[in-house]
Design a protein around this motif. Structure first.
Motif, PDB file in Angstrom:
ATOM      1  N   LEU A  60     -42.672  79.964 -21.887  1.00 55.88           N
ATOM      2  CA  LEU A  60     -42.760  79.248 -20.452  1.00 55.88           C
ATOM      3  C   LEU A  60     -43.517  77.583 -21.360  1.00 55.88           C
ATOM      4  O   LEU A  60     -43.262  77.107 -22.359  1.00 55.88           O
ATOM      5  N   LEU A 103     -47.124  74.441 -17.842  1.00 54.70           N
ATOM      6  CA  LEU A 103     -47.519  75.561 -16.912  1.00 54.70           C
ATOM      7  C   LEU A 103     -48.621  76.226 -17.232  1.00 54.70           C
ATOM      8  O   LEU A 103     -49.065  77.072 -16.291  1.00 54.70           O
ATOM      9  N   SER A 104     -49.170  75.814 -17.994  1.00 56.28           N
ATOM     10  CA  SER A 104     -50.667  76.774 -18.992  1.00 56.28           C
ATOM     11  C   SER A 104     -51.629  76.368 -17.557  1.00 56.28           C
ATOM     12  O   SER A 104     -52.537  77.060 -18.287  1.00 56.28           O
ATOM     13  N   MET A 158     -42.263  74.977 -11.042  1.00 51.25           N
ATOM     14  CA  MET A 158     -41.473  76.089 -11.293  1.00 51.25           C
ATOM     15  C   MET A 158     -39.747  75.876 -10.852  1.00 51.25           C
ATOM     16  O   MET A 158     -39.252  75.892 -12.051  1.00 51.25           O
ATOM     17  N   SER A 209     -43.319  86.150 -17.495  1.00 51.55           N
ATOM     18  CA  SER A 209     -44.345  85.554 -18.229  1.00 51.55           C
ATOM     19  C   SER A 209     -45.314  85.122 -17.636  1.00 51.55           C
ATOM     20  O   SER A 209     -46.411  85.044 -18.132  1.00 51.55           O
ATOM     21  N   PHE A 210     -44.668  84.023 -16.777  1.00 51.16           N
ATOM     22  CA  PHE A 210     -45.707  83.289 -15.928  1.00 51.16           C
ATOM     23  C   PHE A 210     -46.529  85.041 -14.812  1.00 51.16           C
ATOM     24  O   PHE A 210     -48.003  84.618 -15.754  1.00 51.16           O
ATOM     25  N   HIS A 211     -46.344  85.640 -14.373  1.00 53.56           N
ATOM     26  CA  HIS A 211     -46.555  86.268 -13.992  1.00 53.56           C
ATOM     27  C   HIS A 211     -47.952  87.754 -14.939  1.00 53.56           C
ATOM     28  O   HIS A 211     -49.141  87.461 -14.188  1.00 53.56           O
ATOM     29  N   VAL A 229     -46.059  84.426 -23.509  1.00 54.31           N
ATOM     30  CA  VAL A 229     -46.394  83.568 -22.859  1.00 54.31           C
ATOM     31  C   VAL A 229     -44.879  82.422 -23.181  1.00 54.31           C
ATOM     32  O   VAL A 229     -45.045  81.162 -22.530  1.00 54.31           O
ATOM     33  N   SER A 277     -48.834  82.360  -7.527  1.00 58.67           N
ATOM     34  CA  SER A 277     -47.216  83.571  -7.725  1.00 58.67           C
ATOM     35  C   SER A 277     -46.732  83.532  -6.775  1.00 58.67           C
ATOM     36  O   SER A 277     -45.379  83.821  -6.339  1.00 58.67           O
ATOM     37  N   TRP A 306     -43.223  81.632  -6.953  1.00 58.34           N
ATOM     38  CA  TRP A 306     -42.055  82.544  -8.836  1.00 58.34           C
ATOM     39  C   TRP A 306     -41.739  83.572  -7.986  1.00 58.34           C
ATOM     40  O   TRP A 306     -41.204  83.936  -8.307  1.00 58.34           O
ATOM     41  N   SER A 337     -47.556  74.748  -8.369  1.00 58.05           N
ATOM     42  CA  SER A 337     -47.256  75.881  -8.983  1.00 58.05           C
ATOM     43  C   SER A 337     -45.506  76.084  -8.166  1.00 58.05           C
ATOM     44  O   SER A 337     -44.595  75.685  -9.507  1.00 58.05           O
TER      45      SER A 337
END
Length: 95
Positions: free
Chosen positions: A51, A55-56, A18, A36-38, A48, A72, A75, A14
């Motif tokens: 993104l 990242l999906s 990121m 969006s990620f959160h 989202v 996360s 992030w 991640s």
């Protein structure tokens, strides 16, 4: 944007994705990406679209609450750094 650290595969992956995703973005754009990620990893819903598709792969961690923190962590560190006094290169204002 760089990261240095150790952790589980999810947290390192991640963090790596990121850094690639936010490179060259403004503070505002990076902030929207964090939001969006959160939403994506917590299952909170909402768009989202901003993104990168790579990242999906983290969307599935919402099924494993302990892993949401792994995905996360970097992030949240980014978000905290962006909201620190004098955040950004050479006094960037976030716009």
């Amino acid at each position: 944007v760089t990261f240095q650290g150790s952790g589980c595969a999810i947290s390192k992956a991640s963090a790596s994705l990121m850094t690639t995703a936010v490179k060259g973005k403004t503070l505002a754009e990076a902030g929207r990406m964090f939001d969006s990620f959160h939403r994506m990893v917590t299952g909170a819903g909402g768009p989202v679209d901003d993104l990168p598709s790579k990242l999906s792969v983290f969307a599935g961690v919402r099924e494993f609450p302990a892993r949401v923190k792994c995905a996360s962590l970097a992030w949240h560190a980014l978000s905290k750094a962006m909201h620190a006094p004098n955040a950004g290169p050479a006094g960037a204002t976030g716009s």
